[in-house]
Scaffold this active site. Structure first.
Site, PDB file in Angstrom:
ATOM      1  N   LYS A 161       0.818  -1.201   0.000  1.00 54.07           N
ATOM      2  CA  LYS A 161       0.000   0.000   0.000  1.00 54.07           C
ATOM      3  C   LYS A 161       0.852   1.251   0.000  1.00 54.07           C
ATOM      4  O   LYS A 161       0.382   2.339  -0.277  1.00 54.07           O
ATOM      5  CB  LYS A 161      -0.873   0.029   1.262  1.00 54.07           C
ATOM      6  CG  LYS A 161      -1.703  -1.190   1.509  1.00 54.07           C
ATOM      7  CD  LYS A 161      -2.404  -1.066   2.889  1.00 54.07           C
ATOM      8  CE  LYS A 161      -2.952  -2.391   3.316  1.00 54.07           C
ATOM      9  NZ  LYS A 161      -3.422  -2.326   4.745  1.00 54.07           N
ATOM     10  N   GLU A 194       7.377   2.421  -6.154  1.00 56.67           N
ATOM     11  CA  GLU A 194       7.527   1.869  -4.801  1.00 56.67           C
ATOM     12  C   GLU A 194       7.737   3.000  -3.803  1.00 56.67           C
ATOM     13  O   GLU A 194       8.233   4.076  -4.165  1.00 56.67           O
ATOM     14  CB  GLU A 194       8.764   0.951  -4.770  1.00 56.67           C
ATOM     15  CG  GLU A 194       8.476  -0.512  -4.501  1.00 56.67           C
ATOM     16  CD  GLU A 194       7.961  -0.842  -3.112  1.00 56.67           C
ATOM     17  OE1 GLU A 194       7.012  -0.174  -2.634  1.00 56.67           O
ATOM     18  OE2 GLU A 194       8.486  -1.781  -2.497  1.00 56.67           O
ATOM     19  N   ASP A 195       7.381   2.736  -2.574  1.00 53.76           N
ATOM     20  CA  ASP A 195       7.580   3.758  -1.541  1.00 53.76           C
ATOM     21  C   ASP A 195       9.047   3.906  -1.156  1.00 53.76           C
ATOM     22  O   ASP A 195       9.562   5.017  -1.052  1.00 53.76           O
ATOM     23  CB  ASP A 195       6.730   3.446  -0.294  1.00 53.76           C
ATOM     24  CG  ASP A 195       6.904   2.006   0.226  1.00 53.76           C
ATOM     25  OD1 ASP A 195       7.698   1.229  -0.344  1.00 53.76           O
ATOM     26  OD2 ASP A 195       6.220   1.664   1.214  1.00 53.76           O
ATOM     27  N   ASP A 224      14.883  -0.590   0.281  1.00 56.95           N
ATOM     28  CA  ASP A 224      15.583  -0.942   1.510  1.00 56.95           C
ATOM     29  C   ASP A 224      16.667  -1.966   1.142  1.00 56.95           C
ATOM     30  O   ASP A 224      17.710  -1.589   0.641  1.00 56.95           O
ATOM     31  CB  ASP A 224      14.527  -1.475   2.491  1.00 56.95           C
ATOM     32  CG  ASP A 224      15.054  -1.689   3.895  1.00 56.95           C
ATOM     33  OD1 ASP A 224      15.691  -0.798   4.434  1.00 56.95           O
ATOM     34  OD2 ASP A 224      14.800  -2.766   4.469  1.00 56.95           O
ATOM     35  N   LYS A 268      17.276   3.901   1.032  1.00 60.67           N
ATOM     36  CA  LYS A 268      18.238   3.776   2.137  1.00 60.67           C
ATOM     37  C   LYS A 268      19.475   3.083   1.591  1.00 60.67           C
ATOM     38  O   LYS A 268      19.600   1.854   1.699  1.00 60.67           O
ATOM     39  CB  LYS A 268      17.646   2.903   3.249  1.00 60.67           C
ATOM     40  CG  LYS A 268      16.481   3.497   4.009  1.00 60.67           C
ATOM     41  CD  LYS A 268      16.030   2.488   5.075  1.00 60.67           C
ATOM     42  CE  LYS A 268      14.819   2.958   5.828  1.00 60.67           C
ATOM     43  NZ  LYS A 268      14.278   1.910   6.733  1.00 60.67           N
ATOM     44  N   VAL A 294      11.222   5.070   8.897  1.00 65.87           N
ATOM     45  CA  VAL A 294      10.449   6.284   8.611  1.00 65.87           C
ATOM     46  C   VAL A 294       8.990   5.936   8.350  1.00 65.87           C
ATOM     47  O   VAL A 294       8.662   4.829   7.914  1.00 65.87           O
ATOM     48  CB  VAL A 294      11.021   7.058   7.411  1.00 65.87           C
ATOM     49  CG1 VAL A 294      12.367   7.675   7.750  1.00 65.87           C
ATOM     50  CG2 VAL A 294      11.128   6.182   6.163  1.00 65.87           C
ATOM     51  N   ARG A 303       0.400   6.052   8.024  1.00 68.87           N
ATOM     52  CA  ARG A 303       0.512   6.192   6.570  1.00 68.87           C
ATOM     53  C   ARG A 303       0.049   7.555   6.070  1.00 68.87           C
ATOM     54  O   ARG A 303       0.542   8.056   5.063  1.00 68.87           O
ATOM     55  CB  ARG A 303      -0.338   5.122   5.860  1.00 68.87           C
ATOM     56  CG  ARG A 303       0.222   3.722   5.931  1.00 68.87           C
ATOM     57  CD  ARG A 303      -0.529   2.852   4.921  1.00 68.87           C
ATOM     58  NE  ARG A 303      -0.354   1.425   5.183  1.00 68.87           N
ATOM     59  CZ  ARG A 303       0.692   0.704   4.765  1.00 68.87           C
ATOM     60  NH1 ARG A 303       1.644   1.266   4.068  1.00 68.87           N
ATOM     61  NH2 ARG A 303       0.764  -0.582   5.039  1.00 68.87           N
TER      62      ARG A 303
HETATM   63  P1  IMP Z   1      13.103  -4.288   0.383  1.00 66.26           P
HETATM   64  O1  IMP Z   1      13.752  -3.217  -0.469  1.00 66.26           O
HETATM   65  O2  IMP Z   1      12.705  -5.490  -0.374  1.00 66.26           O
HETATM   66  O3  IMP Z   1      13.950  -4.619   1.596  1.00 66.26           O
HETATM   67  O4  IMP Z   1      11.773  -3.803   1.025  1.00 66.26           O
HETATM   68  C1  IMP Z   1      11.227  -2.581   0.886  1.00 66.26           C
HETATM   69  C2  IMP Z   1       9.952  -2.581   1.668  1.00 66.26           C
HETATM   70  O5  IMP Z   1      10.203  -2.591   3.083  1.00 66.26           O
HETATM   71  C3  IMP Z   1       9.198  -1.300   1.407  1.00 66.26           C
HETATM   72  O6  IMP Z   1       8.292  -1.445   0.341  1.00 66.26           O
HETATM   73  C4  IMP Z   1       8.492  -1.076   2.729  1.00 66.26           C
HETATM   74  O7  IMP Z   1       7.267  -1.764   2.731  1.00 66.26           O
HETATM   75  C5  IMP Z   1       9.370  -1.692   3.759  1.00 66.26           C
HETATM   76  N1  IMP Z   1      10.211  -0.672   4.467  1.00 66.26           N
HETATM   77  C6  IMP Z   1      11.544  -0.613   4.486  1.00 66.26           C
HETATM   78  N2  IMP Z   1      11.987   0.403   5.250  1.00 66.26           N
HETATM   79  C7  IMP Z   1      10.891   1.023   5.722  1.00 66.26           C
HETATM   80  C8  IMP Z   1      10.692   2.170   6.577  1.00 66.26           C
HETATM   81  O8  IMP Z   1      11.628   2.856   7.041  1.00 66.26           O
HETATM   82  N3  IMP Z   1       9.398   2.485   6.848  1.00 66.26           N
HETATM   83  C9  IMP Z   1       8.352   1.787   6.359  1.00 66.26           C
HETATM   84  N4  IMP Z   1       8.488   0.723   5.539  1.00 66.26           N
HETATM   85  C10 IMP Z   1       9.749   0.331   5.226  1.00 66.26           C
HETATM   86 MG    MG Z   2       6.257  -1.705   0.522  1.00 68.97          MG
END
Ligand code: IMP
Ligand code: MG
Length: 185
Positions: free
Chosen positions: A51, A107-108, A111, A139, A161, A173
């Site tokens: 979401k 994507e938001d 990470d 990040k 965050v 959110r």
């Molecule tokens: P990754 O890049 O596969 O590790 O995952 C990214 C996902 O982790 C994002 O779409 C978020 O849902 C979640 N995520 C990672 N860091 C944060 C944060 O600081 N706040 C909220 N969601 C996060």
């Molecule tokens: Mg996500």
């Protein structure tokens, strides 16, 4: 009418990116996308990852002056607790076919990079005309796999965050800014 900005609660340490800064950066990204896709004849398929991306996607899409449609996917990713690292599973796929179409995944936050790396591979296998990615936050210190990002809002440090779509256990959110949070547990 000026709406009050929700104040920081005790879980939230500080505002990292305020609403005005978000707005002007999203405008810049939309301008880049308008420029890059100015010659497309088929609508760009913008795919938001539910979401967290919803607020970014709707702000961005409303500034686009190129033909586009919006679609969404829902996924769940494991690995946050060390087990099944980087495993991603589809809960809901796109309604639209992406074959022979230009696709922009939205994507938001980036990470570890596993989610977007997996999605890129999965989408490429359907033979779209192109796949690009837009992320609101990154990040860099957390990357485990590298995946190319074409449009990025902001780099942030390795902190949790919330706001502008991002949650902590589904809360926060709808904050209009990005805040650093200190989880109590
Ligand atoms: P990754 O890049 O596969 O590790 O995952 C990214 C996902 O982790 C994002 O779409 C978020 O849902 C979640 N995520 C990672 N860091 C944060 C944060 O600081 N706040 C909220 N969601 C996060
Ligand atoms: Mg996500």
């Amino acid at each position: 009418m000026q709406l009050a900005i929700p104040p920081l609660t005790e879980d939230l340490k500080r505002v990292l990116i305020d609403a005005d800064t978000i707005r002007s950066r999203v405008d810049e990204l939309a301008a880049e996308i308008n420029r890059d896709y100015k010659d497309i004849t088929e609508p760009l398929v913008i795919v938001g990852v539910l979401k967290g991306s919803v607020f970014f996607l709707t702000d961005l899409a409303r500034k686009l002056r190129i033909p586009h449609i919006i679609d969404f996917i829902a996924i769940s990713s494991y690995g946050k607790n060390g087990d099944k690292r980087g495993e991603v599973r589809f809960l809901m796929d796109t309604r639209e076919s992406i074959t022979d179409r230009h696709v922009l995944i939205v994507e938001d936050i980036l990470d570890s990079g596993h989610t977007l790396a997996y999605l890129t591979q999965n989408f490429e296998a359907r033979h779209p005309l192109s796949v690009k990615k837009a992320v609101f936050l990154d990040k860099p210190a957390r990357h485990e796999v590298e995946t190319e990002i074409h449009y990025k809002g902001f780099d942030i440090p390795d902190v949790w965050v919330v706001g502008y779509g991002l949650d902590y256990k589904e809360e926060y959110r709808t904050l209009p800014y990005i805040a650093e949070m200190i989880p109590k547990n």
